[in-house]
Write an enzyme that holds these catalytic residues in place. Structure first.
Site, PDB file in Angstrom:
ATOM      1  N   TYR A   1       5.541  -4.211   2.066  1.00  0.00           N
ATOM      2  CA  TYR A   1       5.827  -4.751   3.387  1.00  0.00           C
ATOM      3  C   TYR A   1       5.727  -3.594   4.369  1.00  0.00           C
ATOM      4  O   TYR A   1       6.458  -2.616   4.214  1.00  0.00           O
ATOM      5  CB  TYR A   1       7.198  -5.405   3.480  1.00  0.00           C
ATOM      6  CG  TYR A   1       7.301  -6.252   4.737  1.00  0.00           C
ATOM      7  CD1 TYR A   1       6.649  -7.478   4.813  1.00  0.00           C
ATOM      8  CD2 TYR A   1       7.979  -5.797   5.868  1.00  0.00           C
ATOM      9  CE1 TYR A   1       6.695  -8.245   5.972  1.00  0.00           C
ATOM     10  CE2 TYR A   1       8.028  -6.574   7.022  1.00  0.00           C
ATOM     11  CZ  TYR A   1       7.397  -7.792   7.061  1.00  0.00           C
ATOM     12  OH  TYR A   1       7.440  -8.557   8.209  1.00  0.00           O
ATOM     13  N   GLN A   2       4.798  -3.619   5.328  1.00  0.00           N
ATOM     14  CA  GLN A   2       3.773  -4.642   5.473  1.00  0.00           C
ATOM     15  C   GLN A   2       2.634  -4.485   4.461  1.00  0.00           C
ATOM     16  O   GLN A   2       2.247  -3.358   4.181  1.00  0.00           O
ATOM     17  CB  GLN A   2       3.156  -4.519   6.880  1.00  0.00           C
ATOM     18  CG  GLN A   2       4.115  -4.767   7.998  1.00  0.00           C
ATOM     19  CD  GLN A   2       4.309  -6.256   8.239  1.00  0.00           C
ATOM     20  OE1 GLN A   2       3.513  -7.094   7.853  1.00  0.00           O
ATOM     21  NE2 GLN A   2       5.415  -6.603   8.863  1.00  0.00           N
ATOM     22  N   PRO A   3       2.082  -5.616   3.985  1.00  0.00           N
ATOM     23  CA  PRO A   3       0.880  -5.522   3.159  1.00  0.00           C
ATOM     24  C   PRO A   3      -0.362  -5.413   4.054  1.00  0.00           C
ATOM     25  O   PRO A   3      -0.249  -5.561   5.271  1.00  0.00           O
ATOM     26  CB  PRO A   3       0.875  -6.869   2.425  1.00  0.00           C
ATOM     27  CG  PRO A   3       1.523  -7.815   3.373  1.00  0.00           C
ATOM     28  CD  PRO A   3       2.548  -6.994   4.160  1.00  0.00           C
TER      29      PRO A   3
ATOM     30  N   TYR B   1      -2.977  -7.399   3.268  1.00  0.00           N
ATOM     31  CA  TYR B   1      -3.555  -8.743   3.155  1.00  0.00           C
ATOM     32  C   TYR B   1      -2.428  -9.753   3.000  1.00  0.00           C
ATOM     33  O   TYR B   1      -1.576  -9.601   2.114  1.00  0.00           O
ATOM     34  CB  TYR B   1      -4.510  -8.810   1.958  1.00  0.00           C
ATOM     35  CG  TYR B   1      -5.606  -7.774   2.068  1.00  0.00           C
ATOM     36  CD1 TYR B   1      -6.699  -8.004   2.894  1.00  0.00           C
ATOM     37  CD2 TYR B   1      -5.513  -6.561   1.411  1.00  0.00           C
ATOM     38  CE1 TYR B   1      -7.684  -7.045   3.050  1.00  0.00           C
ATOM     39  CE2 TYR B   1      -6.499  -5.586   1.552  1.00  0.00           C
ATOM     40  CZ  TYR B   1      -7.575  -5.843   2.379  1.00  0.00           C
ATOM     41  OH  TYR B   1      -8.541  -4.892   2.541  1.00  0.00           O
ATOM     42  N   TYR B   2      -2.461 -10.779   3.865  1.00  0.00           N
ATOM     43  CA  TYR B   2      -1.342 -11.722   3.903  1.00  0.00           C
ATOM     44  C   TYR B   2      -1.584 -12.959   3.033  1.00  0.00           C
ATOM     45  O   TYR B   2      -1.614 -14.086   3.521  1.00  0.00           O
ATOM     46  CB  TYR B   2      -1.024 -12.075   5.360  1.00  0.00           C
ATOM     47  CG  TYR B   2      -0.455 -10.876   6.089  1.00  0.00           C
ATOM     48  CD1 TYR B   2       0.884 -10.551   5.989  1.00  0.00           C
ATOM     49  CD2 TYR B   2      -1.284 -10.028   6.825  1.00  0.00           C
ATOM     50  CE1 TYR B   2       1.405  -9.429   6.621  1.00  0.00           C
ATOM     51  CE2 TYR B   2      -0.781  -8.904   7.460  1.00  0.00           C
ATOM     52  CZ  TYR B   2       0.567  -8.612   7.343  1.00  0.00           C
ATOM     53  OH  TYR B   2       1.067  -7.488   7.965  1.00  0.00           O
ATOM     54  N   HIS B   3      -1.784 -12.698   1.766  1.00  0.00           N
ATOM     55  CA  HIS B   3      -1.753 -13.736   0.733  1.00  0.00           C
ATOM     56  C   HIS B   3      -0.930 -13.077  -0.363  1.00  0.00           C
ATOM     57  O   HIS B   3      -1.273 -11.974  -0.815  1.00  0.00           O
ATOM     58  CB  HIS B   3      -3.180 -14.056   0.240  1.00  0.00           C
ATOM     59  CG  HIS B   3      -3.198 -15.007  -0.916  1.00  0.00           C
ATOM     60  ND1 HIS B   3      -3.582 -16.318  -0.781  1.00  0.00           N
ATOM     61  CD2 HIS B   3      -2.861 -14.841  -2.216  1.00  0.00           C
ATOM     62  CE1 HIS B   3      -3.480 -16.919  -1.963  1.00  0.00           C
ATOM     63  NE2 HIS B   3      -3.046 -16.033  -2.855  1.00  0.00           N
ATOM     64  N   PHE B   4       0.127 -13.760  -0.829  1.00  0.00           N
ATOM     65  CA  PHE B   4       1.088 -13.031  -1.650  1.00  0.00           C
ATOM     66  C   PHE B   4       0.466 -12.429  -2.910  1.00  0.00           C
ATOM     67  O   PHE B   4      -0.217 -13.110  -3.678  1.00  0.00           O
ATOM     68  CB  PHE B   4       2.275 -13.927  -2.032  1.00  0.00           C
ATOM     69  CG  PHE B   4       3.325 -13.153  -2.774  1.00  0.00           C
ATOM     70  CD1 PHE B   4       3.967 -12.087  -2.177  1.00  0.00           C
ATOM     71  CD2 PHE B   4       3.636 -13.474  -4.083  1.00  0.00           C
ATOM     72  CE1 PHE B   4       4.919 -11.340  -2.869  1.00  0.00           C
ATOM     73  CE2 PHE B   4       4.590 -12.727  -4.780  1.00  0.00           C
ATOM     74  CZ  PHE B   4       5.225 -11.669  -4.166  1.00  0.00           C
ATOM     75  N   HIS B   5       0.702 -11.142  -3.089  1.00  0.00           N
ATOM     76  CA  HIS B   5       0.210 -10.417  -4.267  1.00  0.00           C
ATOM     77  C   HIS B   5       1.219  -9.335  -4.640  1.00  0.00           C
ATOM     78  O   HIS B   5       2.006  -8.888  -3.808  1.00  0.00           O
ATOM     79  CB  HIS B   5      -1.172  -9.819  -4.001  1.00  0.00           C
ATOM     80  CG  HIS B   5      -1.206  -8.929  -2.802  1.00  0.00           C
ATOM     81  ND1 HIS B   5      -1.349  -9.413  -1.526  1.00  0.00           N
ATOM     82  CD2 HIS B   5      -1.076  -7.581  -2.670  1.00  0.00           C
ATOM     83  CE1 HIS B   5      -1.316  -8.404  -0.671  1.00  0.00           C
ATOM     84  NE2 HIS B   5      -1.148  -7.280  -1.330  1.00  0.00           N
TER      85      HIS B   5
ATOM     86  N   HIS C   1       1.887  -5.615  -6.924  1.00  0.00           N
ATOM     87  CA  HIS C   1       1.271  -4.427  -7.513  1.00  0.00           C
ATOM     88  C   HIS C   1       1.948  -4.117  -8.851  1.00  0.00           C
ATOM     89  O   HIS C   1       3.180  -4.095  -8.922  1.00  0.00           O
ATOM     90  CB  HIS C   1       1.435  -3.219  -6.586  1.00  0.00           C
ATOM     91  CG  HIS C   1       0.854  -3.444  -5.217  1.00  0.00           C
ATOM     92  ND1 HIS C   1      -0.263  -2.790  -4.764  1.00  0.00           N
ATOM     93  CD2 HIS C   1       1.226  -4.275  -4.217  1.00  0.00           C
ATOM     94  CE1 HIS C   1      -0.544  -3.197  -3.537  1.00  0.00           C
ATOM     95  NE2 HIS C   1       0.351  -4.092  -3.179  1.00  0.00           N
TER      96      HIS C   1
HETATM   97  O1  G7M Z   1      -1.128  -3.262   0.840  1.00  0.00           O
HETATM   98  P1  G7M Z   1      -1.406  -4.506   0.051  1.00  0.00           P
HETATM   99  O2  G7M Z   1      -0.185  -4.977  -0.696  1.00  0.00           O
HETATM  100  O3  G7M Z   1      -2.005  -5.622   0.891  1.00  0.00           O
HETATM  101  O4  G7M Z   1      -2.465  -4.091  -1.049  1.00  0.00           O
HETATM  102  C1  G7M Z   1      -3.641  -4.782  -1.335  1.00  0.00           C
HETATM  103  C2  G7M Z   1      -4.176  -4.294  -2.670  1.00  0.00           C
HETATM  104  O5  G7M Z   1      -5.361  -5.021  -2.961  1.00  0.00           O
HETATM  105  C3  G7M Z   1      -4.551  -2.815  -2.674  1.00  0.00           C
HETATM  106  O6  G7M Z   1      -3.910  -2.190  -3.760  1.00  0.00           O
HETATM  107  C4  G7M Z   1      -6.072  -2.827  -2.815  1.00  0.00           C
HETATM  108  O7  G7M Z   1      -6.562  -1.738  -3.573  1.00  0.00           O
HETATM  109  C5  G7M Z   1      -6.333  -4.149  -3.504  1.00  0.00           C
HETATM  110  N1  G7M Z   1      -7.654  -4.706  -3.200  1.00  0.00           N
HETATM  111  C6  G7M Z   1      -8.216  -4.751  -1.984  1.00  0.00           C
HETATM  112  N2  G7M Z   1      -9.437  -5.355  -2.087  1.00  0.00           N
HETATM  113  C7  G7M Z   1     -10.330  -5.582  -0.975  1.00  0.00           C
HETATM  114  C8  G7M Z   1      -9.638  -5.682  -3.406  1.00  0.00           C
HETATM  115  C9  G7M Z   1     -10.718  -6.320  -4.125  1.00  0.00           C
HETATM  116  O8  G7M Z   1     -11.746  -6.729  -3.559  1.00  0.00           O
HETATM  117  N3  G7M Z   1     -10.524  -6.479  -5.471  1.00  0.00           N
HETATM  118  C10 G7M Z   1      -9.402  -6.044  -6.101  1.00  0.00           C
HETATM  119  N4  G7M Z   1      -9.326  -6.229  -7.415  1.00  0.00           N
HETATM  120  N5  G7M Z   1      -8.369  -5.448  -5.445  1.00  0.00           N
HETATM  121  C11 G7M Z   1      -8.495  -5.257  -4.123  1.00  0.00           C
END
Ligand code: G7M
Length: 317
Positions: free
Chosen positions: A235-237, A239-243, A245
């Protein structure tokens, strides 16, 4: 016929260095490919330790050596190392092409600030920002994964349920080889959670089940126990679709896994449990918390919301 990704990368015309970290051995370059802006990010890989006995071999390990200095029992050299792009690469190179202004800002060196996002600031301004960031194709890569259009061969585990389900797969930051830098992402199938701010105690079963399935999948695929994994949310991410790490505990992720950015999934579940006990309230959730985090000066949230607020001005979002 369209160019291959390799041809695109070779056609990169350098413009300027966006950032460099000599400690983490990373370099971010801005340039153009076919007239469109592009970013290359490069990171030196970890040492390959599959055959450490070959490290000093002049055929398979240290190919050439240059003694810089000797003093008593101390000797220091510079050397080149036997490398191959497929099995023992020197660097992990990422290309974003074409890239947007948001990417350029994200990968640029910049001053950081701690900001305090109150529930009021979130409600009035940040929700608008999040809405903007879910439009314009920024989440295409996420939907490509969920629709099995890209990276499907890399999927480690999938639960196809539309509400409880998710895909577990390697994050683009992982080199797919080095176990101690294992980096996976969990991308959920449901589309109603933009960020941690959307969570209420009603999501506890969803998060707890996700956590448990991820631990089982990682243990089965990589023989890694749960206590060697950091499982967290940004937070903040970006990309705003829940994921979520999922990272090996030995991997130094720099700012991306530290306070001010990363929040442990376990902690989120615990906070939600406590929120569920607040008497008389069925609607309390993460939207009601004051959230403190780090923002770079180039980030739109800083420029449009927190910088103006700090000067007593109205946000420009
Ligand atoms: O900060 P945030 O929580 O939004 O992190 C997004 C995560 O998505 C980062 O760890 C990026 O390395 C990962 N990610 C971003 N992209 C564009 C991709 C992708 O196209 N494929 C995969 N597998 N991971 C991505």
């Amino acid at each position: 016929m369209a160019d291959t990704p390799e041809q695109d990368l070779r056609a990169f015309k350098f413009e300027r260095i966006l950032n460099q970290d000599t400690g983490r051995k990373t370099l971010n370059l801005l340039g153009t490919i076919n007239g469109l802006p592009a970013i290359i990010t490069a990171e030196k890989t970890a040492f390959n330790t599959t055959s450490p006995e070959n490290f000093v071999s002049s055929d398979e390990g240290l190919l050439s050596l240059n003694l810089l200095q000797k003093n008593d029992i101390y000797h220091w050299f510079m050397g080149t190392i036997s490398q191959s792009a497929t099995s023992n690469a020197a660097a992990k190179v990422n290309l974003i092409y074409p890239c947007t202004d948001v990417h350029i800002k994200k990968y640029s060196a910049q001053q950081l600030h701690m900001v305090v996002e109150t529930p009021d600031i979130y409600e009035k301004y940040v929700t608008k920002y999040i809405k903007q960031k879910t439009e314009g194709g920024r989440l295409n890569w996420v939907y490509n994964i969920l629709d099995h259009k890209e990276e499907s061969e890399k999927i480690v585990y999938e639960d196809e349920d539309k509400e409880m389900g998710f895909i577990l797969l390697p994050d683009l930051k992982w080199d797919l080889v080095t176990m101690t830098s294992l980096y996976l992402s969990v991308i959920v199938h449901r589309t109603d959670i933009r960020s941690i701010r959307d969570f209420t105690p009603s999501h506890i079963p969803f998060l707890a089940a996700l956590r448990s399935k991820v631990l089982t999948a990682v243990s089965e695929k990589y023989s890694l126990p749960g206590d060697l994994l950091k499982i967290y949310v940004h937070y903040q991410p970006s990309y705003y679709h829940f994921h979520v790490h999922v990272v090996h505990i030995s991997h130094d992720m720099g700012a991306s896994a530290t306070v001010g950015k990363a929040i442990l999934l376990d902690e989120i579940i615990e906070v939600l449990k406590l929120m569920g006990k607040v008497p008389g309230s069925q609607v309390v959730g993460y939207k009601d918390l004051e959230m403190t985090y780090v923002l770079g000066e180039e980030h739109d949230l800083w420029k449009k919301i927190f910088e103006p607020l700090g000067k007593g001005e109205e946000p420009t979002i």
